[in-house]
Design an enzyme around this catalytic site. Structure first.
Site, short mmCIF file in Angstrom:
data_model
loop_
_atom_site.label_atom_id
_atom_site.label_comp_id
_atom_site.label_asym_id
_atom_site.label_seq_id
_atom_site.Cartn_x
_atom_site.Cartn_y
_atom_site.Cartn_z
N TYR A 168 0.85 -1.21 0.00
CA TYR A 168 0.00 0.00 0.00
C TYR A 168 0.89 1.26 0.00
O TYR A 168 0.46 2.33 -0.41
CB TYR A 168 -0.99 -0.03 1.17
CG TYR A 168 -2.20 0.84 0.93
CD1 TYR A 168 -2.98 0.70 -0.23
CD2 TYR A 168 -2.57 1.83 1.84
CE1 TYR A 168 -4.08 1.50 -0.46
CE2 TYR A 168 -3.68 2.64 1.61
CZ TYR A 168 -4.42 2.47 0.46
OH TYR A 168 -5.52 3.27 0.23
N LYS A 175 -3.77 8.13 3.41
CA LYS A 175 -5.11 7.80 3.95
C LYS A 175 -5.17 8.10 5.45
O LYS A 175 -6.24 8.45 5.96
CB LYS A 175 -5.46 6.33 3.69
CG LYS A 175 -5.69 5.99 2.22
CD LYS A 175 -6.91 6.69 1.64
CE LYS A 175 -7.29 6.11 0.29
NZ LYS A 175 -8.30 6.91 -0.43
P1 NAD Z 1 -11.66 4.05 -9.35
O1 NAD Z 1 -10.46 4.01 -10.22
O2 NAD Z 1 -12.93 3.56 -9.91
O3 NAD Z 1 -11.90 5.51 -8.78
C1 NAD Z 1 -10.86 6.41 -8.54
C2 NAD Z 1 -11.37 7.75 -9.04
O4 NAD Z 1 -10.43 8.79 -8.72
C3 NAD Z 1 -11.58 7.78 -10.56
O5 NAD Z 1 -12.92 8.14 -10.84
C4 NAD Z 1 -10.63 8.88 -11.01
O6 NAD Z 1 -11.13 9.64 -12.11
C5 NAD Z 1 -10.59 9.73 -9.76
N1 NAD Z 1 -9.50 10.71 -9.79
C6 NAD Z 1 -8.15 10.46 -9.84
N2 NAD Z 1 -7.51 11.64 -9.92
C7 NAD Z 1 -8.45 12.63 -9.92
C8 NAD Z 1 -8.40 14.04 -10.02
N3 NAD Z 1 -7.24 14.70 -10.16
N4 NAD Z 1 -9.57 14.74 -10.00
C9 NAD Z 1 -10.75 14.09 -9.87
N5 NAD Z 1 -10.86 12.74 -9.80
C10 NAD Z 1 -9.72 12.03 -9.83
O7 NAD Z 1 -11.25 3.22 -8.03
P2 NAD Z 1 -11.99 3.05 -6.62
O8 NAD Z 1 -11.37 1.85 -6.03
O9 NAD Z 1 -13.45 3.14 -6.79
O10 NAD Z 1 -11.44 4.30 -5.78
C11 NAD Z 1 -12.28 5.20 -5.10
C12 NAD Z 1 -11.78 5.48 -3.71
O11 NAD Z 1 -11.91 4.31 -2.91
C13 NAD Z 1 -10.31 5.88 -3.60
O12 NAD Z 1 -10.18 6.89 -2.60
C14 NAD Z 1 -9.64 4.63 -3.13
O13 NAD Z 1 -8.43 4.87 -2.44
C15 NAD Z 1 -10.71 4.10 -2.20
N6 NAD Z 1 -10.62 2.69 -1.80
C16 NAD Z 1 -10.55 1.71 -2.75
C17 NAD Z 1 -10.47 0.38 -2.35
C18 NAD Z 1 -10.36 -0.73 -3.37
O14 NAD Z 1 -9.96 -1.84 -2.97
N7 NAD Z 1 -10.71 -0.50 -4.62
C19 NAD Z 1 -10.48 0.05 -1.00
C20 NAD Z 1 -10.56 1.08 -0.06
C21 NAD Z 1 -10.64 2.39 -0.49
#
Ligand code: NAD
Length: 267
Positions: A168, A175
């Site tokens: 990570y 985070k």
């Molecule tokens: P995802 O790739 O679908 O979403 C990430 C989003 O961030 C995308 O829509 C992207 O366009 C956006 N983004 C990146 N840079 C940006 C910018 N400069 N301006 C505006 N938007 C921007 O992936 P996800 O997994 O749905 O991620 C969403 C959130 O969930 C993140 O914060 C991620 O850290 C968190 N998260 C994900 C997981 C997992 O396992 N997928 C687990 C816990 C937390």
């Protein structure tokens, strides 16, 4: 949805978010956590504002925004000056107020994300912190005057904020800063009845997650080790996010709520 129990159907049919206006930032495609949240908010009756990162992303996000009947569909790269302000300007003109704002975005340059924290570059760390954490503060600042009847701000975190999750890397401290930000904003906005929460999902196969090294190992370990024994899906995250916006959670603020099938309680 993977839960067809009478209780969950009834909750969804009761449209508890009817008349509420929700901004959702972070839909990239149909696998995005933000899309699961937007879909549940909509099923519960909310009106939606959905953003897309840029013209390259638009063709993937637009059909989803249409399917959900979003009233506002606007570009927003939080790293570009003026983009967030323009979205909030549109919300002010179209709706005049806002009830829910969900930040579901994270970014770090690949070489920084995939290397040791120890080796992370100045610039990589700054960009990761700016896009993944400080933009939540900017979103909150713009939401504050529009949440004149109270509201809920939500951010997506991950267990790597609190415990060391191999691979990570620099996103761990980022985070951790986000979860602390949630607590300080909850304190600063509490008297306005604006509640602030982090939601912390277990691993989910999304585009952002595919940037992490050995993510498949994390997924298979989650299935093996989580007490509930199944991966969470984006609707599970959406239901918890929605709950936090409702009167059922009206005395909760500043929390990090795990949606991980219990994975984080395991040693
Ligand atoms: P995802 O790739 O679908 O979403 C990430 C989003 O961030 C995308 O829509 C992207 O366009 C956006 N983004 C990146 N840079 C940006 C910018 N400069 N301006 C505006 N938007 C921007 O992936 P996800 O997994 O749905 O991620 C969403 C959130 O969930 C993140 O914060 C991620 O850290 C968190 N998260 C994900 C997981 C997992 O396992 N997928 C687990 C816990 C937390």
């Amino acid at each position: 949805m993977n839960d067809h129990s009478i209780e969950s159907q009834t909750a969804l049919q009761s449209k508890i978010l009817h008349g509420k206006r929700a901004l959702v930032i972070g839909v990239a495609n149909e696998h995005s956590i933000a899309y699961g949240c937007a879909r549940i908010f909509r099923q519960l009756g909310a009106d939606l504002a959905i953003t897309y990162l840029n013209e390259k992303a638009r063709p993937y996000v637009e059909p989803l925004a249409k399917e959900l009947g979003a009233s506002i569909f606007a570009p927003c790269d939080v790293g570009q000056n003026g983009n967030l302000e323009a979205v909030f300007g549109q919300i002010r003109e179209t709706w005049g107020n806002l009830d829910i704002a969900l930040h579901s975005i994270a970014f770090a340059p690949k070489e920084d994300l995939q290397g040791r924290l120890l080796d992370s570059s100045d610039e990589g760390f700054k960009v990761a912190m700016d896009i993944s954490c400080h933009s939540f503060i900017r979103m909150a600042r713009l939401a504050e005057p529009l949440m004149n009847k109270g509201g809920t701000l939500l951010a997506m975190s991950y267990h790597g904020a609190n415990k060391v999750v191999p691979n990570y890397n620099l996103m761990g401290p980022v985070k951790a800063a986000l979860e602390s930000t949630v607590r300080y904003l909850a304190y600063e906005l509490g008297d306005k009845h604006i509640r602030v929460h982090a939601v912390s999902p277990g691993p989910l196969k999304t585009r952002a997650a595919s940037g992490l090294k050995d993510f498949d190992v994390l997924l298979s370990e989650a299935i093996e080790r989580a007490p509930i024994g199944e991966l969470v899906d984006i609707d599970d995250v959406g239901l918890t996010a929605a709950y936090l916006t409702t009167p059922f959670a009206k005395r909760l603020t500043g929390t990090t709520t795990y949606v991980d099938g219990g994975l984080s309680i395991m040693a």
